[in-house]
Enzyme design. Sequence first.
Site, short mmCIF file in Angstrom:
data_model
loop_
_atom_site.label_atom_id
_atom_site.label_comp_id
_atom_site.label_asym_id
_atom_site.label_seq_id
_atom_site.Cartn_x
_atom_site.Cartn_y
_atom_site.Cartn_z
N LYS A 25 -21.15 50.11 -69.65
CA LYS A 25 -20.30 49.54 -68.42
C LYS A 25 -19.19 47.90 -68.80
O LYS A 25 -20.61 47.60 -68.12
CB LYS A 25 -20.36 49.70 -66.73
N GLU A 70 -29.49 38.76 -64.17
CA GLU A 70 -29.12 37.56 -64.87
C GLU A 70 -27.59 36.75 -64.70
O GLU A 70 -26.69 37.51 -64.26
CB GLU A 70 -28.72 37.70 -66.40
N CYS A 122 -22.30 30.87 -67.45
CA CYS A 122 -23.75 30.76 -66.68
C CYS A 122 -23.90 29.80 -66.82
O CYS A 122 -24.77 29.18 -65.82
CB CYS A 122 -24.43 31.83 -66.67
N GLU A 167 -21.19 28.06 -56.34
CA GLU A 167 -20.84 28.24 -58.29
C GLU A 167 -18.82 28.36 -58.17
O GLU A 167 -18.48 29.47 -57.77
CB GLU A 167 -20.89 29.17 -58.83
#
Length: 480
Positions: free
Chosen positions: A172, A247, A281, A383
Amino acid sequence: MTFANFIRGQWSASRSGATFGDENPAIRGSSLAEFQSSTVDDVRDAVDAAAQAFPSWRRTPVTERKHHVQTFLTLLRDSREELSRIVTLENGKTIRESRAEVDSALVEGTHHVNQIEAFYEGSGPGAFSSKTWMQYEPVGVAGIISPWNFPMNVMCRKTLPALLTGNTVVFKPATFTPWSGVFMATLLEKAGLPPGVFNCVTGAGSTIGHALVTDPRVRAISFTGSTAVGKQIQQQAAENLTRTQLELGGKNALIVMEDADLAQAVDAAITAGFSNAGQWCTSTSRVLLHRPIARPFLERLVARCEKMTVGDGLSEATDMGPVAGPAQYRDVRAAIRQAEAAGARMVAGDPEPRAASPEPSGYFIRPTVFADVTPDMAIFREEIFGPVLAICEFDSIDEAIALGNRSMYGLSSAIFTTSHETARTYIDGIEAGLAHVNVHTGYKEPAMPFGGVKQSGAGLPENSETGLEFFVDRKAVYVR
Ligand code: NAD
């Protein structure tokens, strides 16, 4: 143009009959193409196809599986320019960054292909008796869910090890970047994979992602995305004890000591802070400066930020593209406003655009740097996933490490220093999956594990041998 799902080797429309658009973030309101708004039933079809293809694919000799993946990598190399253009059009990153993403996928894919036979050498007669051995078995159907920031590289880093080890896949892609995902499906089709071995379904994560994670026939989920969604997936997967490789997010610190090469350290902050418009990231988002060099470092950093050209990623002259879409633009601007309100000092970037100023044509945000940041501020803790750096100062290496560790995340980190002893203290003390010395926080190599600690990840890391291990079970065999 409308793209279909890829299920059982066939291109098919969703049962919903509905589609969604894909916007180029450099041109507000544009639509690149339409993609299937898939339903839970479409996911069930894809898992059916993958489950039916599994018994035969798992018995396919590893040399043959390897041949398919090698063919795919050749097709990927041949499509480098076309695919890079697609990534830039739908993600916004510069064309050079998109080419680098394709190159990274090629390097990592080649690494997995090269190590697959050595990997199976670990599976064979036991050490104490020729009548016992451990053998690797593929887990079955693997669900792969990827983010929009590296739409093709993350997908390859998960899918190729899954296929090499004999699993079948339902993939996906992220909702903002379906085109890159569907393009990868066309390459895997051309690589001659048997029908059902690889399937691709586009649509909203909350519906079809959930259906994939909770289907009991899906035995492994490899997910890259936000920590919030990663936690939901971990909980949902627990229902069937489905294994997960997560992750997740980061708030990565770059520490600069007074003995560092300042030019190199500034370069590292620019590269890891602003590549992919900071939507990385492992990007640098906190810069911790030893007090004696804080001022000269900041002066150089701000001068570099002011020289950067921000614009359409398709232009070779662009240093930084737009952020990926309206939601990212809104969130990053809100974080900038919040940092200003909390008392951080903006030393580079755009002040809040006034209502009277013309709307920008795309979701552009200039490289932004805040000085005088304190650990209690949201900009230090959360973040942002945009081109924003938070600067703090410290007096000792121990204080720097403590600041670096003051985060729920633990993905990447870096130090710039010329002292071996300081580097050693940092390597041992920093709580992160990646520790770099005089190398920026985003750097990685395929032979090394890629994953975070604390709330940046869970399960076996990607790449290295663990990237393959995640997709196998170990069977202990005893024969009389
Ligand atoms: P996201 O969590 O919003 O979405 C990631 C994927 O999950 C998308 O495909 C999305 O459609 C799907 N999804 C959303 N809700 C779901 C649900 N309930 N169940 C199943 N799937 C669902 O993340 P994003 O905004 O696409 O990506 C940015 C995030 O990814 C950042 O936090 C970034 O740090 C992280 N990231 C981590 C790494 C790493 O290797 N650690 C790499 C790249 C990005």
